[in-house]
Design a protein around this motif. Structure first.
Motif, mmCIF file in Angstrom:
data_model
loop_
_atom_site.group_PDB
_atom_site.id
_atom_site.type_symbol
_atom_site.label_atom_id
_atom_site.label_comp_id
_atom_site.label_asym_id
_atom_site.label_seq_id
_atom_site.Cartn_x
_atom_site.Cartn_y
_atom_site.Cartn_z
ATOM 1 N N MET A 466 8.462 -0.525 7.417
ATOM 2 C CA MET A 466 7.238 -0.790 6.686
ATOM 3 C C MET A 466 6.462 -1.902 7.397
ATOM 4 N N VAL A 467 5.162 -1.798 7.389
ATOM 5 C CA VAL A 467 4.318 -2.787 8.046
ATOM 6 C C VAL A 467 4.018 -3.916 7.076
ATOM 7 N N SER A 468 4.343 -5.116 7.480
ATOM 8 C CA SER A 468 4.075 -6.301 6.659
ATOM 9 C C SER A 468 4.645 -6.159 5.256
ATOM 10 N N GLY A 469 5.749 -5.422 5.142
ATOM 11 C CA GLY A 469 6.388 -5.273 3.846
ATOM 12 C C GLY A 469 5.709 -4.300 2.910
ATOM 13 N N GLU A 470 4.675 -3.615 3.377
ATOM 14 C CA GLU A 470 3.936 -2.719 2.506
ATOM 15 C C GLU A 470 4.565 -1.330 2.530
ATOM 16 N N PHE A 471 5.072 -0.893 1.364
ATOM 17 C CA PHE A 471 5.689 0.425 1.268
ATOM 18 C C PHE A 471 4.690 1.520 1.598
ATOM 19 N N LEU A 472 3.430 1.272 1.292
ATOM 20 C CA LEU A 472 2.387 2.264 1.538
ATOM 21 C C LEU A 472 2.328 2.690 3.001
ATOM 22 N N SER A 473 2.738 1.794 3.900
ATOM 23 C CA SER A 473 2.549 2.048 5.321
ATOM 24 C C SER A 473 3.442 3.148 5.862
ATOM 25 N N ILE A 474 4.420 3.627 5.085
ATOM 26 C CA ILE A 474 5.260 4.703 5.595
ATOM 27 C C ILE A 474 4.613 6.073 5.394
ATOM 28 N N PHE A 475 3.476 6.122 4.703
ATOM 29 C CA PHE A 475 2.801 7.399 4.461
ATOM 30 C C PHE A 475 1.622 7.561 5.406
ATOM 31 N N ARG A 476 1.390 8.795 5.805
ATOM 32 C CA ARG A 476 0.259 9.085 6.670
ATOM 33 C C ARG A 476 -0.419 10.361 6.178
ATOM 34 N N SER A 477 -1.678 10.462 6.462
ATOM 35 C CA SER A 477 -2.461 11.615 6.033
ATOM 36 C C SER A 477 -2.853 12.450 7.243
ATOM 37 N N VAL A 478 -2.734 13.781 7.072
ATOM 38 C CA VAL A 478 -3.166 14.722 8.109
ATOM 39 C C VAL A 478 -4.098 15.726 7.433
ATOM 40 N N PRO A 479 -5.387 15.405 7.342
ATOM 41 C CA PRO A 479 -6.315 16.264 6.586
ATOM 42 C C PRO A 479 -6.339 17.715 7.048
ATOM 43 N N ASP A 480 -6.077 17.956 8.324
ATOM 44 C CA ASP A 480 -6.112 19.337 8.823
ATOM 45 C C ASP A 480 -5.014 20.191 8.214
ATOM 46 N N GLU A 481 -4.017 19.568 7.593
ATOM 47 C CA GLU A 481 -2.900 20.320 7.039
ATOM 48 C C GLU A 481 -3.030 20.550 5.536
ATOM 49 N N ILE A 482 -4.165 20.196 4.960
ATOM 50 C CA ILE A 482 -4.377 20.460 3.542
ATOM 51 C C ILE A 482 -4.227 21.952 3.265
ATOM 52 N N ASP A 483 -3.430 22.269 2.257
ATOM 53 C CA ASP A 483 -3.143 23.677 1.953
ATOM 54 C C ASP A 483 -2.946 23.807 0.444
ATOM 55 N N LEU A 484 -3.988 24.182 -0.257
ATOM 56 C CA LEU A 484 -3.920 24.243 -1.715
ATOM 57 C C LEU A 484 -3.094 25.414 -2.220
ATOM 58 N N SER A 485 -2.830 26.381 -1.378
ATOM 59 C CA SER A 485 -2.036 27.517 -1.827
ATOM 60 C C SER A 485 -0.579 27.436 -1.388
ATOM 61 N N GLY A 486 -0.304 26.587 -0.392
ATOM 62 C CA GLY A 486 1.067 26.531 0.110
ATOM 63 C C GLY A 486 1.566 25.130 0.377
ATOM 64 N N PHE A 487 1.012 24.136 -0.339
ATOM 65 C CA PHE A 487 1.427 22.752 -0.092
ATOM 66 C C PHE A 487 2.918 22.574 -0.393
ATOM 67 N N PRO A 488 3.582 21.683 0.350
ATOM 68 C CA PRO A 488 5.017 21.480 0.147
ATOM 69 C C PRO A 488 5.320 20.953 -1.254
ATOM 70 N N VAL A 489 6.425 21.417 -1.796
ATOM 71 C CA VAL A 489 6.901 20.967 -3.107
ATOM 72 C C VAL A 489 8.311 20.427 -2.914
ATOM 73 N N GLY A 490 8.504 19.174 -3.263
ATOM 74 C CA GLY A 490 9.810 18.552 -3.150
ATOM 75 C C GLY A 490 10.572 18.607 -4.456
ATOM 76 N N VAL A 491 11.773 18.036 -4.434
ATOM 77 C CA VAL A 491 12.649 18.045 -5.597
ATOM 78 C C VAL A 491 13.007 16.615 -5.982
ATOM 79 N N GLY A 492 13.408 16.446 -7.234
ATOM 80 C CA GLY A 492 13.842 15.143 -7.716
ATOM 81 C C GLY A 492 15.339 15.025 -7.882
ATOM 82 N N PHE A 493 16.102 16.042 -7.415
ATOM 83 C CA PHE A 493 17.554 16.126 -7.658
ATOM 84 C C PHE A 493 17.825 16.219 -9.163
#
Length: 569
Positions: A466-493
């Motif tokens: 993490m950058v400067s302790g910010e948890f947010l910094s581990i996320f990144r956006s790739v707008p070209d991969e936006i997919d409203l019909s097939g976006f990834p769905v994760g699990v919560g166990f």
């Protein structure tokens, strides 16, 4: 004492439950037992996770002799954990952008999956118990009010303050503000967070010292044996070291988790190749998860310090067994029950991971970059104070084709491994998108901030620092991969509904008392009995239902002790 018959309060006739009083005191390694030996108890609990340990603790110092079978030891070991392996043939099972195997989603040692539980606690909502005509399967054979006293009691075992989850209460206790959005459709939610609360560590000493409880470690239930398919006569148990033995009890409780409960029932084929209690082919069906989606990002008007309620705070428990224990709490947003009823949709929650914006420049060194939020800046104040990553948790509609089955491969004990066919639908995706749009519009209308939904275009680089302790910094956006019909769905166990509760055997596997419809002396505990999954994380409700089931077994014992049953001394 002699056997006597105890009448079920649900009016299902006489059920033989022999209750014996004796004193024992131990955690025993089953690998030290003699092969071929037989062991007896009044109540045999299969599984030492949140459900099984809660039941044992509720029966602590009662006059019921309890034997708890736990597959593992007090720590994880690779050979035992390998017994949880299986094959996933349906939708991809992923977490934080990474595929996960079935043995990573559940843990086989004392404490079960509380050993990796994030500790989020919140009860189910009233609408979760209601019949919703737009859903194929919905509703519980219980009312919301039936569960309230058990959620209140569950707070002690999960180590949180109390059963008050009102936003006003937690704003006062934490001294921070919840999101200022409270409309017909969207409302703030409060979570209590108890991390870490590993049930094996927290309650192991109590179990070891209990006068009426024995825990057999490294003891794997491999078959629920019976002569007629309507009564369990004993449990066949095996260890990886080659010891095999049996346990006979008057009441059996299957508490091995949402996947393993179904697996053991399907594998118990003494009287029916379809498994035990499965004449309607419902065991293992309706497998559901909480859909986890990387939803997008945004900027909020308030300064980073002014949205600390999104990050959470800490309070100390003031009374009871865990007085002085410090736990957390935080806020999120969710769709209201009124909105779900009026729009014929399903539940969605939105959690925020805030990051501090450097003074004068809304830029993260990694993660959300200025180019990705610049379009949002024009719709906020001159200098927003906080960037946020958005993660959604959504309800999955029950689907009979989503199911736990047995594959052809076997594990080290010769038991058929699980085959999971997890299926969610395009309707689930549409409801997620619709719910997120409603919440995004509410955030904007309240002038609290602006968000951009980037479904399919957000990734988590959890392996990076993490950058400067910010948890947010581990996320990144790739707008070209936006997919409203097939976006990834994760699990919560969160494995739910595979032995779902219903009033009749045509609709579910267990009755409102969690007793198997088709098996007289077998009960099921855990999230597999959930009739619907809702959006609330399941552990608190698992514990509440386990308390309720322990009370039910105690009621049967009291009927016996009071001589209320004809023929009992």
């Amino acid at each position: 004492m002699d056997p006597c018959r105890i009448r079920s309060k649900s009016g299902r006739g006489d059920r033989t439950v022999l209750l014996r009083i004796s004193r024992i005191k131990m955690l025993t390694d089953a690998r030290t037992l003699n092969s071929g030996s037989s062991h007896q108890a009044d109540v045999c609990i299969i599984g030492g996770g949140a459900a099984g340990i809660t039941m044992a603790m509720e029966l602590l110092n009662s006059d019921l002799r309890v034997l708890l079978l736990e597959s593992g030891g007090t720590e994880s070991d690779a050979a035992t954990q390998a017994l949880a392996q299986g094959e996933s043939i349906g939708a991809p099972v992923t977490s934080l952008d990474n595929p996960v195997s079935l043995d990573q989603t559940r843990l086989r040692y004392l404490g079960g999956t509380t050993n990796h539980w994030a500790g989020f606690c919140r009860p189910l909502s009233p609408i979760d118990f209601e019949t919703r005509d737009h859903l194929l399967v919905s509703g519980w054979p219980l009312d919301y009010a039936d569960m309230v006293p058990y959620w209140d009691r569950a707070t002690e075992w999960v180590r949180i303050s109390d059963g008050d989850f009102s936003v006003d209460t937690w704003e006062r206790r934490l001294g921070v503000s919840a999101p200022p959005i409270d409309t017909f459709a969207v409302e703030p939610l409060a979570f209590q967070i108890t991390f870490p609360t590993k049930f094996g560590d927290v309650y192991g000493a109590d179990l070891r010292a209990a006068a009426n409880i024995e825990v057999l470690l490294h003891a794997n239930a491999v078959n629920l044996a019976g002569d007629d398919g309507q009564t369990v006569t004993h449990v066949d148990v095996a260890t990886l070291s080659g010891v095999s033995f049996s346990v006979a009890a008057r009441a059996y409780v299957l508490a091995a988790g949402g996947i393993e409960n179904a697996r053991l029932l399907l594998a118990s084929t003494d009287n029916d190749p379809a498994g035990l209690g499965n004449s309607n082919d419902l065991v293992g069906r309706y497998f559901s998860e909480h859909l986890q989606i990387y939803a997008g990002f945004g900027v909020l008007e308030p300064d980073f310090n002014d949205v600390s309620g999104l990050r959470g705070g800490e309070v100390a428990i003031t009374q009871g067994r865990h007085a002085g224990h410090v736990h957390g709490a935080k806020f999120a947003l969710g769709l209201t029950d009124a909105h779900l009823r009026s729009t014929a949709t399903t539940g969605v929650e939105l959690q925020f991971l805030p990051g501090r914006l450097p003074d004068g420049v809304p830029l993260q060194e990694q993660g959300i970059a200025v180019g990705e939020i610049s379009a949002l800046m024009a719709h906020t104040g001159p200098e927003p104070g906080t960037a946020v990553y958005l993660q959604a948790l959504a309800e999955q509609e029950l689907n009979p084709q989503s199911r736990v089955m047995l594959g052809t491969s076997t594990d080290a004990l010769g038991m058929r491994q699980v085959q999971l066919d997890w299926q969610y639908t395009t309707a689930d995706r549409r409801r997620v998108i619709a719910g997120l749009r409603v919440m995004a519009e509410a955030i904007g209308a309240a002038d609290w901030g602006r968000v951009q939904l980037v479904l399919g275009g957000v990734h988590a680089d959890a392996h990076d620092h993490m950058v400067s302790g910010e948890f947010l910094s581990i996320f990144r956006s790739v707008p070209d991969e936006i997919d409203l019909s097939g976006f990834p769905v994760g699990v919560g166990f969160h494995h739910m509904c595979t032995t779902r509760m219903a009033d009749s055997a045509a609709e579910g596997v267990v009755d409102p008392d969690c007793r198997m419809h088709e098996v007289d002396n077998l009960w099921v505990a855990g999230s597999s009995v959930f009739a619907t999954g809702g959006t609330a994380t399941p552990t608190m409700s698992i514990v509440a239902l386990s308390i309720r089931l322990a009370d039910h077994l105690q009621d049967l014992r009291r009927d016996f002790a009071d001589g209320a049953i004809s023929g009992c001394p």
